[in-house]
Enzyme design. Structure first.
Site, PDB file in Angstrom:
ATOM      1  N   ASP A 233       3.510 -80.420 -11.321  1.00 28.68           N
ATOM      2  CA  ASP A 233       4.370 -81.595 -11.437  1.00 28.68           C
ATOM      3  C   ASP A 233       3.967 -82.559 -10.325  1.00 28.68           C
ATOM      4  O   ASP A 233       4.244 -82.326  -9.149  1.00 28.68           O
ATOM      5  CB  ASP A 233       5.829 -81.156 -11.288  1.00 28.68           C
ATOM      6  CG  ASP A 233       6.808 -82.324 -11.465  1.00 28.68           C
ATOM      7  OD1 ASP A 233       6.366 -83.485 -11.414  1.00 28.68           O
ATOM      8  OD2 ASP A 233       8.008 -82.038 -11.638  1.00 28.68           O
ATOM      9  N   HIS A 234       3.294 -83.647 -10.710  1.00 21.77           N
ATOM     10  CA  HIS A 234       2.723 -84.549  -9.704  1.00 21.77           C
ATOM     11  C   HIS A 234       3.783 -85.366  -8.969  1.00 21.77           C
ATOM     12  O   HIS A 234       3.482 -86.070  -8.017  1.00 21.77           O
ATOM     13  CB  HIS A 234       1.697 -85.488 -10.369  1.00 21.77           C
ATOM     14  CG  HIS A 234       0.479 -85.721  -9.518  1.00 21.77           C
ATOM     15  ND1 HIS A 234       0.502 -85.723  -8.148  1.00 21.77           N
ATOM     16  CD2 HIS A 234      -0.825 -85.947  -9.855  1.00 21.77           C
ATOM     17  CE1 HIS A 234      -0.685 -85.962  -7.674  1.00 21.77           C
ATOM     18  NE2 HIS A 234      -1.540 -86.083  -8.694  1.00 21.77           N
ATOM     19  N   ARG A 235       5.039 -85.245  -9.410  1.00 20.80           N
ATOM     20  CA  ARG A 235       6.089 -85.944  -8.672  1.00 20.80           C
ATOM     21  C   ARG A 235       6.284 -85.319  -7.295  1.00 20.80           C
ATOM     22  O   ARG A 235       6.612 -86.000  -6.332  1.00 20.80           O
ATOM     23  CB  ARG A 235       7.432 -85.860  -9.427  1.00 20.80           C
ATOM     24  CG  ARG A 235       7.493 -86.689 -10.666  1.00 20.80           C
ATOM     25  CD  ARG A 235       8.795 -86.481 -11.388  1.00 20.80           C
ATOM     26  NE  ARG A 235       8.983 -85.086 -11.791  1.00 20.80           N
ATOM     27  CZ  ARG A 235      10.000 -84.647 -12.520  1.00 20.80           C
ATOM     28  NH1 ARG A 235      10.942 -85.494 -12.899  1.00 20.80           N
ATOM     29  NH2 ARG A 235      10.096 -83.383 -12.855  1.00 20.80           N
TER      30      ARG A 235
END
Lengths: 423, 374
Positions: free
Chosen positions: A393-395
């Site tokens: 999850d690149h967040r």
């Protein structure tokens, strides 16, 4: 085993077409008495308890809790004791009466707390087309004669779809001979597509995948490594006294590597809490394992995997996956995961982009272990090679963090001794 | 049949309707009442046991029928759970030549009148339009139209006057029905002609999902005096009080005293029907309060106190309820759908050419299905 006698979902209110299974009170293999409560079911009107119609042994449960079942669809299979009061053929005849595919349209209730009429789900009474009484205007209905009920019954008995039959009678009227001819014709006209209602595990899986794929920006990294040292280590361990008779698979080794690497890069074991505007860093690892079960994809997880040594982890994983395949995963096992592994190697696949289990920050796909030419001691040798695919999850996970985690897992698998430098 | 041992002036009084007649309190203690006691003084220990058995049997009928509905064998069932004393106490006070006009919830009354299990269920299974011959048991088939049966009862009672017999018509209805015009009309006619009819209202506190307080700002029994009909308000969960009140009303009707209104204050412990979910509109605490006033447990406590509750007796009651449940289930499953052509039966008493033509056309149509089956 004796043939199962099916109990089909009855219309529990007046004019209901479906009900949701809230919970089973029995399991396959249980012996039940007549009128023993077997399930809790929610209709549009009420939450009701279902009493068993037979005494006998539960042979099959055809639906999952949370699943919406059509009235008339099989619910429970009984290995029922024969009883003089309920002759088997009667039961069969009765159970065949409702047609699940075409729920009988009924009017609203006479007395009682009526059902909610919400558009869409409840079948509506169609305006009867005038076509079969009067001459159709023009483009009203391609068929000028609506087939009479006896003909529709014949078609249904013979399994013929009337829409696929060309009528040879006056004005395209379908005759009985047409139907019989169609029934005996070679199955060239067999259905070219089938439609299955989206429900149960399929529906839940789809919802989870959509929720995950469209909320967490996924990024995926790949790493191909020489896992020969891990394979050799596994062989040595299997002959050791501690592991004799135990199932020690590559999945176990990868699972252990994930736990160890996550300790060095904790952010891969965390969660983006959109509602609270917080990042939740887990101090424990509930390690999810994606399992293909007869009823679809399940991701049960091993609780507190970080505290398990290799042997305990091997046992926990074996038990977890077995329960999932038998459909016996508990709700606790299926919830609360923090990071997951999916083993696509068992299908002979090397790499892919796994979709995150909703609420988790990383998922690692392990590919097939292949004998492949590989650079080894400055020469090309045949080695055991595997590709790891990591989606994150690149967040909340940056590329550098994901890369370090993946590299750590790779290092542990390709050179287990390097662990000495990590912990 | 139980009979009153004596008569009293009470039958001509209009008693204050705020007072609830009670002979057995919820703990099962016998509460002396100088005005009502002698109306049940003849009830023997054996008869008390018989009332207890009746109540357990009808509760079992209710449970089994509810299960059959959940199993898809009945389309619908209206449980009377909690109203056993009101129905048994009144029905067991009737004579064979009295005539009952009931709503759809009076299955305990039907049981007392001798309706067979299969007859009781046919309508709910959808295999017949009515379950039994009213003249065989002295009870009309249930009225689903709310309150309509009070008019039928009054009409029947007027007939009794014409015939010069001392039979009594009894109308069973609920608190909700008293809001219907039919009930008021029936009471007007009954009072005008002094018809031998008993208006037996089971106030079970709920008209489907509407609480009684919404429809009645004063007690329901209070309405009858306005029509010139004496009324009694009894604890409907007390089988003895119900029986005493019913006997008073029957005695008055038989001796030319005209109609009486009885409000039996009870509680519908279950749903309105198997299609209803009372948890959506009812406070669970209310159910708990009424469960403490359960009609069966109080009679049980009384029997125990009187030394009538022997192990042997309990075993015989258990055997009886089990038998009834088995009989009910077997009778239900044996009810087959009627033949399609039977829809033409009993429309006219004699042959009718138009109907005969329709019948033969329909038979020809049905035969097309037979051909298909070949």
């Amino acid at each position: 085993m004796s043939e199962l006698r099916d109990f089909r979902l009855p219309d529990l209110g007046e004019g209901l077409t479906e009900s949701e299974i809230v919970a089973w009170r029995v399991a396959v293999g249980d012996t039940v008495e007549l009128n023993q409560i077997i399930a809790e079911v929610e209709t549009a009107k009420a939450l009701v308890e279902l009493p068993s119609p037979f005494a006998g042994v539960i042979g099959a449960l055809y639906a999952e809790p949370g699943q919406v079942v059509q009235v008339g669809a099989p619910l429970v299979g009984f290995e029922a004791e024969e009883s003089a009061e309920v002759p088997a053929q009667d039961a069969e005849a009765r159970s065949q009466a409702p047609d699940a595919a075409a729920p009988v349209q009924r009017e609203a209730v006479l007395v009682g707390y009526g059902p909610k009429i919400d558009g869409g789900s409840r079948p509506r009474r169609k305006a009867r087309s005038a076509g079969w009484l009067e001459r159709p205007d023009t483009a009203h209905d391609s068929r000028s004669h609506r087939p009479a009920p006896p003909l529709r019954k014949l078609a249904s008995d013979l399994g013929v779809d009337l829409d696929a039959v060309t009528g040879s009678g006056t004005g395209g009227l379908i005759t009985r001979d047409d139907v019989r001819r169609h029934a005996t014709a070679p199955p060239a006209t067999a259905a070219r597509e089938t439609r299955t209602p989206i429900q149960g595990v399929r529906k839940l899986t789809a919802q989870a995948m959509v929720a995950s794929a469209f909320t967490a920006p996924h990024a995926t990294e790949f790493l191909t490594i020489d896992v020969t040292p891990s394979m050799e280590l596994r062989e040595r361990l299997k002959t050791s006294s501690a592991f004799r008779g135990e199932r020690l698979t590559m999945l176990t080794v990868v699972a252990k590597a994930v736990c160890l690497a996550a300790a060095r890069t904790p952010v891969v074991n965390s969660r983006w809490d959109e509602k609270a505007d917080e990042i939740v860093q887990f101090g424990y690892i509930n390690l999810g394992i994606a399992a293909a079960t007869p009823r679809g994809l399940m991701v049960p997880n091993v609780k507190d995997a970080q505290g398990l040594d290799l042997l305990s982890l091997a046992r926990a994983l074996t038990a977890l996956v077995e329960r999932a395949r038998e459909g016996k995963s508990t709700p606790a096992e299926l919830g609360g995961g923090t990071i997951s592994i999916t083993n696509i190697g068992v299908f002979g696949i090397d790499a892919g982009t796994p979709i995150l289990n909703p609420g988790e920050a990383a998922i690692l796909a392990m590919g097939a272990v292949r004998r492949a030419p590989w650079e080894y001691h400055d020469a090309v040798a045949l080695r055991h090679v595997m590709t790891l695919s990591l989606s994150f999850d690149h967040r909340l996970v940056d590329g550098s963090e994901a890369s370090r985690f993946l590299a750590d897992v790779g290092t542990i698998l390709s050179d287990p001794g390097m662990l000495l430098t990590m912990v | 049949m139980l009979r009153p041992s004596a008569s009293s002036d009470i039958r001509n009084d209009i008693r204050s309707t705020e007072l609830l007649v009670q002979l057995l309190n919820p703990d099962g203690d016998r509460v002396p009442d100088p005005e009502f006691d002698h109306w049940v003084a003849d009830v023997t220990g054996e008869q008390l046991r018989s009332l207890y058995e009746d109540m357990l049997v009808v509760r079992r009928i209710d449970t089994e029928a509810t299960a059959l509905q959940r199993q898809g064998e009945l389309g619908l069932w209206p449980p009377l759970l909690g109203q056993e004393a009101a129905q048994i106490g009144s029905a067991r006070a009737l004579r064979a030549d009295d005539f009952v006009f009931s709503s759809y919830r009076e299955n305990a009354v039907a049981y007392c009148r001798g309706v067979q299990m299969g007859q009781l269920l046919a309508v709910w299974r959808g295999t017949a339009l009515s379950g039994w011959n009213p003249f065989d048991v002295g009870m009309a088939t249930p009225a689903v139209i709310i309150g309509a049966q009070t008019l039928h009862a009054t009409g029947y009672a007027l007939g009794c006057l014409q015939d010069g017999v001392d039979s009594v018509a009894v109308a069973y209805f609920g608190d909700g029905a008293t809001s219907e015009g039919d009930v008021s009309e029936a009471m007007v006619f009954a009072a005008s002609f002094q018809a031998p009819v008993v208006f037996f209202c089971q106030n079970n506190q709920w008209a489907i999902s509407e609480p009684v307080a919404l429809q009645a700002h004063r007690s329901i029994a209070d309405r009858a005096p306005g029509f010139g009909i004496p009324s009694l308000r009894v604890d409907g969960n007390d089988v003895l009080a119900v029986m005493a009140a019913t006997r008073i009303a029957l005695d008055r009707a038989r001796s030319g005293g005209g109609p009486t209104f009885i409000e039996a204050v009870t509680y519908r412990m279950g749903p309105h029907t198997t299609s209803d979910d009372p948890t959506r509109y009812r406070d669970p605490a209310e159910l708990e309060r009424w469960a403490a006033k359960d009609p069966i447990s109080r009679l049980r406590a009384y029997l125990e106190h009187e030394g009538l509750l022997t192990e042997e007796f309990e075993a015989s009651v258990k055997a009886k309820t089990d038998d009834v449940a088995r009989e009910l289930r077997a009778a239900c499953l044996a009810l087959d759908p009627p033949h399609a052509l039977s829809v033409f039966d009993n429309v006219y008493t004699s042959a009718h050419s138009v109907l005969e033509r329709q019948k033969s056309q329909y038979a020809a149509y049905l035969a097309m299905f037979e051909e298909v089956a070949e």
